[in-house]
Enzyme design. Structure first.
Site, PDB file in Angstrom:
ATOM      1  N   PRO A   1      42.227  28.728  23.796  1.00  0.00           N
ATOM      2  CA  PRO A   1      42.156  28.663  25.263  1.00  0.00           C
ATOM      3  C   PRO A   1      42.887  27.459  25.834  1.00  0.00           C
ATOM      4  O   PRO A   1      42.767  26.345  25.327  1.00  0.00           O
ATOM      5  CB  PRO A   1      40.652  28.584  25.542  1.00  0.00           C
ATOM      6  CG  PRO A   1      40.040  29.279  24.374  1.00  0.00           C
ATOM      7  CD  PRO A   1      40.901  28.924  23.197  1.00  0.00           C
ATOM      8  N   CYS A   2      43.637  27.715  26.897  1.00  0.00           N
ATOM      9  CA  CYS A   2      44.507  26.683  27.449  1.00  0.00           C
ATOM     10  C   CYS A   2      43.942  26.040  28.696  1.00  0.00           C
ATOM     11  O   CYS A   2      44.531  25.110  29.231  1.00  0.00           O
ATOM     12  CB  CYS A   2      45.878  27.275  27.764  1.00  0.00           C
ATOM     13  SG  CYS A   2      45.815  28.594  28.994  1.00  0.00           S
TER      14      CYS A   2
END
Length: 354
Positions: A87-88
């Site tokens: 996840p960014c």
């Protein structure tokens, strides 16, 4: 040396299957070398349904839907290759860049656990370009250090996907890793074969026309005010750069995000397709006063028209925005296959700056 030619791929944070589609469609001169789906995990139900439908309809049980923090990593099954687009949210330039101090920052460590447990021959890790600057650059150094410590030589590069034939300015940090007891050296695939590609968003959306049977192509109902506002915004402009009459101007203090009511420029690649929404952040058509349909957004992400996304319209929009463009992924996976097959290919020096 490795005698594996059919690489069984495991995935964490698999999303709707952009990386997976790139992997299973990757082909090189030696047809024996290929990548096959083994297992995948994501926390969102609709996203997992999309993945199952398009990537592994014959083996739906292989997609485990649930929070990675509760995942039994020991029971996943042996793999030869591993991909994780961790996840960014906490590394993005658009977000607050909390890095490791955020909720999502530490989730990459579950990928490291998979590497330590299964020792795949190679891996591909993907995150936003802003990863490099999160926590004053310390987050990226820590992640690289942990991947090396897990037993891999790593090849990080900032890929600008529009340079690889993708009709979208999407810049992503991708780290390819090869197990350090293997003799292979990965090289960043050259952008040269794609320099004459038409990467304009207009061509991507219009050529060929989207077929009538294509799913996820319903238009968003725009309010009369939004339609009127868009009529005053020229291609390439947004709500702050356009010459809007006073009654159509946005009364937003301090927020001048360039993508608010931004219309595409038909002569250029699209700006980055994102998963966030609301408040004028949908991507807006260059000609018609409306937001793009999800199918048009999927085209900018290089998903084929028969790739069906499951879930509500909002969920689909988010899935498409969070995905890796499958065409860009395929190019990198093919370079990995060529590396293991001993096939020559054009390459460039790694880039790590925007």
């Amino acid at each position: 040396m490795s005698d594996v030619k059919e690489f069984r791929l495991g995935e964490l944070f698999c999303g709707p299957g952009g990386l997976a589609l790139g992997a299973i469609t990757a082909r090189i001169n030696n047809p024996e070398y290929k990548i096959v789906h083994k297992w995948a995990n994501d926390y969102d139900d609709s996203t997992c349904e999309t993945y199952r439908r398009n990537i592994c309809p014959e083996d739906e049980q292989s997609v485990i839907c649930g929070d990675v923090r509760q995942l039994d990593i020991d029971s996943l099954g042996e793999i030869d290759a591993f991909a994780f687009g961790f996840p960014c949210n906490d590394f993005s330039v658009v977000g607050e860049q909390k890095g490791f101090d955020g909720i999502f920052g530490p989730l990459y460590s579950y990928g490291v656990k998979v590497l330590r447990k299964y020792r795949p021959l190679w891996f591909l890790a993907e995150n936003v370009g802003g990863l490099k600057s999160a926590n004053d650059g310390k987050a990226f150094e820590k992640i690289k250090g942990d991947l090396i410590e897990a037993g891999y030589r790593i090849y990080p590069n900032l890929y600008k996907f529009e340079e690889y034939g993708v009709p979208q300015a999407r810049h992503r940090m991708i780290i390819v890793g090869i197990r350090n007891d293997l003799p292979y050296e990965f090289k960043i695939p050259s952008t040269k074969p794609y320099k004459d590609c038409d990467v304009t968003c207009k061509t991507a959306i219009e050529v060929p026309p989207i077929p009538s049977y294509a799913a996820n192509n319903e238009e968003t109902k725009q309010s009369a005010v939004v339609v009127e506002r868009l009529r005053h915004i020229k291609p390439g402009q947004n709500a702050f750069t356009a010459n809007l009459p006073k009654e159509l101007q946005l009364n937003v203090k301090g927020a001048k995000i360039s993508q608010i009511y931004k219309r595409l420029d038909p002569t250029k690649p699209a700006y980055t397709v994102t998963g966030s929404g609301g408040g004028g952040t949908h991507i807006y058509h260059y000609e018609e006063p409306r937001a793009l349909t999800n199918r048009e957004r999927a085209r900018l992400q290089t998903f084929p028209d028969d790739y069906v996304f499951e879930g509500s319209k909002e969920s689909v929009r988010k899935q498409i925005g969070m995905a890796v463009p499958s065409k860009g992924a395929r190019i990198i996976f093919e370079a990995i296959l060529k590396t293991f097959a001993g096939e020559e290919y054009e390459y460039i020096e790694a880039k790590s700056e925007e």
